[in-house]
Design a protein around this motif. Structure first.
Motif, PDB file in Angstrom:
ATOM      1  N   ILE A 232       0.840  -1.211   0.000  1.00 15.79           N
ATOM      2  CA  ILE A 232       0.000   0.000   0.000  1.00 15.79           C
ATOM      3  C   ILE A 232       0.868   1.251   0.000  1.00 15.79           C
ATOM      4  N   GLN A 236       0.886   4.101  -2.878  1.00 14.67           N
ATOM      5  CA  GLN A 236       0.693   5.516  -2.577  1.00 14.67           C
ATOM      6  C   GLN A 236       1.822   6.355  -3.164  1.00 14.67           C
ATOM      7  N   ASP A 237       3.040   5.824  -3.089  1.00 14.77           N
ATOM      8  CA  ASP A 237       4.180   6.527  -3.678  1.00 14.77           C
ATOM      9  C   ASP A 237       4.012   6.689  -5.185  1.00 14.77           C
ATOM     10  N   LYS A 239       1.211   6.860  -6.835  1.00 15.68           N
ATOM     11  CA  LYS A 239       0.194   7.895  -7.067  1.00 15.68           C
ATOM     12  C   LYS A 239       0.790   9.285  -6.883  1.00 15.68           C
ATOM     13  N   ASP A 240       1.611   9.446  -5.834  1.00 18.77           N
ATOM     14  CA  ASP A 240       2.247  10.742  -5.585  1.00 18.77           C
ATOM     15  C   ASP A 240       3.206  11.117  -6.711  1.00 18.77           C
ATOM     16  N   PRO A 339      -1.615   6.871   4.833  1.00 19.94           N
ATOM     17  CA  PRO A 339      -2.538   7.485   3.868  1.00 19.94           C
ATOM     18  C   PRO A 339      -3.068   6.481   2.853  1.00 19.94           C
ATOM     19  N   GLY A 340      -4.371   6.443   2.719  1.00 22.02           N
ATOM     20  CA  GLY A 340      -4.992   5.599   1.711  1.00 22.02           C
ATOM     21  C   GLY A 340      -5.199   4.153   2.118  1.00 22.02           C
TER      22      GLY A 340
END
Length: 399
Positions: A232, A236-237, A239-240, A339-340
């Motif tokens: 996860i 998230q990385d 997406k960033d 986050p997320g």
């Protein structure tokens, strides 16, 4: 986005990170001045007393066991002569209990130094014995690494634990006592710096590799939890990083390079992406393939955990109910903080309710295998107790 813990002044309104002094009693909480320590004493006093008491008891039990001269059952100097069999002896129980108490109180402190001490305690206990009372610390150690921002170490350690469990099964079939195997083969983790240090691991492991090393039908759920947290974080990385590619094209940020640099310094947050610059420069097609791969890994791990402990996800989201386990609170908090993470779990729960094939294909119940064409004849049923999807089907025989 996760940020690795840093040593900082514990006074709420202070953000100083340099020239800190440890609390003279517990040694795990830091302040920039005596004034801030005195002002924060009312909030820190309870944890400080617990820490000081627990550490004092632990040191006393350590000295007592180190001086132990041995008896008919337990050898002398157990830290040297009982490695691998440490938890088999009643004489080590007080030391083990004291160590667990220290770790539980260190988690309350939650500072970088406290969590680093938790990792050291976990690795040391794992070095001494690989089953019995040491299991709790072994299961929690990857979580402490993740909390410290050491996601690569957490992945390496979790993967090795998966493979070590497989080795345990092989050795037990050969009637070789697991706890008497060679220490270096069993514990490739270096206790000094908490990194893998053995010929077993020639280099750091790839977090994007297939999950083929998970061969058990019902593996340890805590290893799976640490794996899914890492996946996860990587997702998230990604997406960033994609958002950064959009932002860098904005005229406003092109004119304000300092602002853009500040944002860029925080992305990516994981050790994996920070170390491997090639991952950050992949084209869109390769990036999408990598993201789809992570999604598949998360789906499989989600079903594995759901199949073994289907109550974990609902207990984590509700933080209560009959299935809530206080011993899992650190895991619940990590999913909540990351986050997320909660959204990822909620989306998978919705997919499960809808019978989404992206999850069903990882279900190991006999009915799903029949649906997938993996069983052509034999006994077919859906075990509602073990199957995460809980489909109550009539059991029948296919001729």
């Amino acid at each position: 986005m996760t940020t690795p813990l840093q040593s900082r002044c514990e006074f709420p309104s202070c953000d100083k990170f340099e020239n800190l002094q440890a609390c003279e009693y517990c040694q795990y909480v830091f302040y920039c001045s005596r004034e801030h320590r005195r002002s924060h004493l009312s909030q820190h006093k309870e944890t400080c007393t617990e820490l000081a008491t627990a550490c004092s008891r632990y040191r006393a039990e350590y000295r007592k066991l180190k001086r132990f001269s041995g008896n008919r059952k337990c050898p002398s100097q157990p830290f040297k002569n009982a490695i691998g069999r440490f938890t088999e002896f009643h004489e080590t129980q007080d030391y083990r209990n004291a160590k667990r108490t220290v770790v539980e109180v260190l988690l309350k402190a939650g500072t970088k130094e406290a969590l680093e001490a938790c990792v050291e305690h976990g690795l040391e206990m794992h070095r001494l014995c690989w089953n019995g009372a040491s299991v709790w610390l072994r299961n929690q150690t990857p979580l402490y690494m993740i909390m410290l921002g050491r996601d690569q170490d957490a992945y390496d350690f979790s993967k090795w634990l998966f493979m070590d469990d497989e080795d345990r099964d092989i050795y037990s079939k050969d009637a070789i006592h697991y706890s008497r195997r060679d220490l270096e083969d069993l514990v490739p983790f270096n206790l000094v710096n908490g990194t893998l240090d053995s010929e077993i691991w020639e280099s750091v492991q790839d977090p994007f590799e297939p999950l083929d090393f998970i061969r058990k039908k019902i593996p340890n759920e805590y290893y799976c939890l640490s794996m899914i947290l890492i996946k996860i974080m990587l997702l998230q990385d990604m997406k960033d990083l994609e958002n950064m590619r959009v932002l860098e094209k904005l005229p406003v940020l092109q004119k304000n390079q300092e602002i853009f640099d500040l944002i860029q310094d925080q992305i990516p947050s994981t050790e994996v992406f920070r170390r491997d610059t090639a991952l950050r420069t992949l084209d869109k097609e390769d990036f999408d393939d990598l993201r789809d791969l992570l999604d598949q890994h998360i789906n499989r791990l989600f079903v594995i955990i759901g199949g073994d402990r289907f109550h974990f996800w609902t207990a984590m989201l509700k933080r209560g109910g009959p299935e809530y386990r206080p011993s899992d609170e650190a895991w619940y908090k990590m999913f909540e903080k990351l986050p997320g993470a909660s959204q990822v779990i909620q989306s998978r729960l919705e997919m499960a309710r809808q019978g989404d094939q992206r999850l069903l294909k990882f279900c190991d119940c006999s009915y799903q295998k029949y649906q997938r064409g993996e069983i052509s004849k034999g006994f077919v049923s859906c075990n509602a107790q073990r199957c995460f999807f809980g489909r109550k089907m009539e059991s029948y025989w296919i001729g």
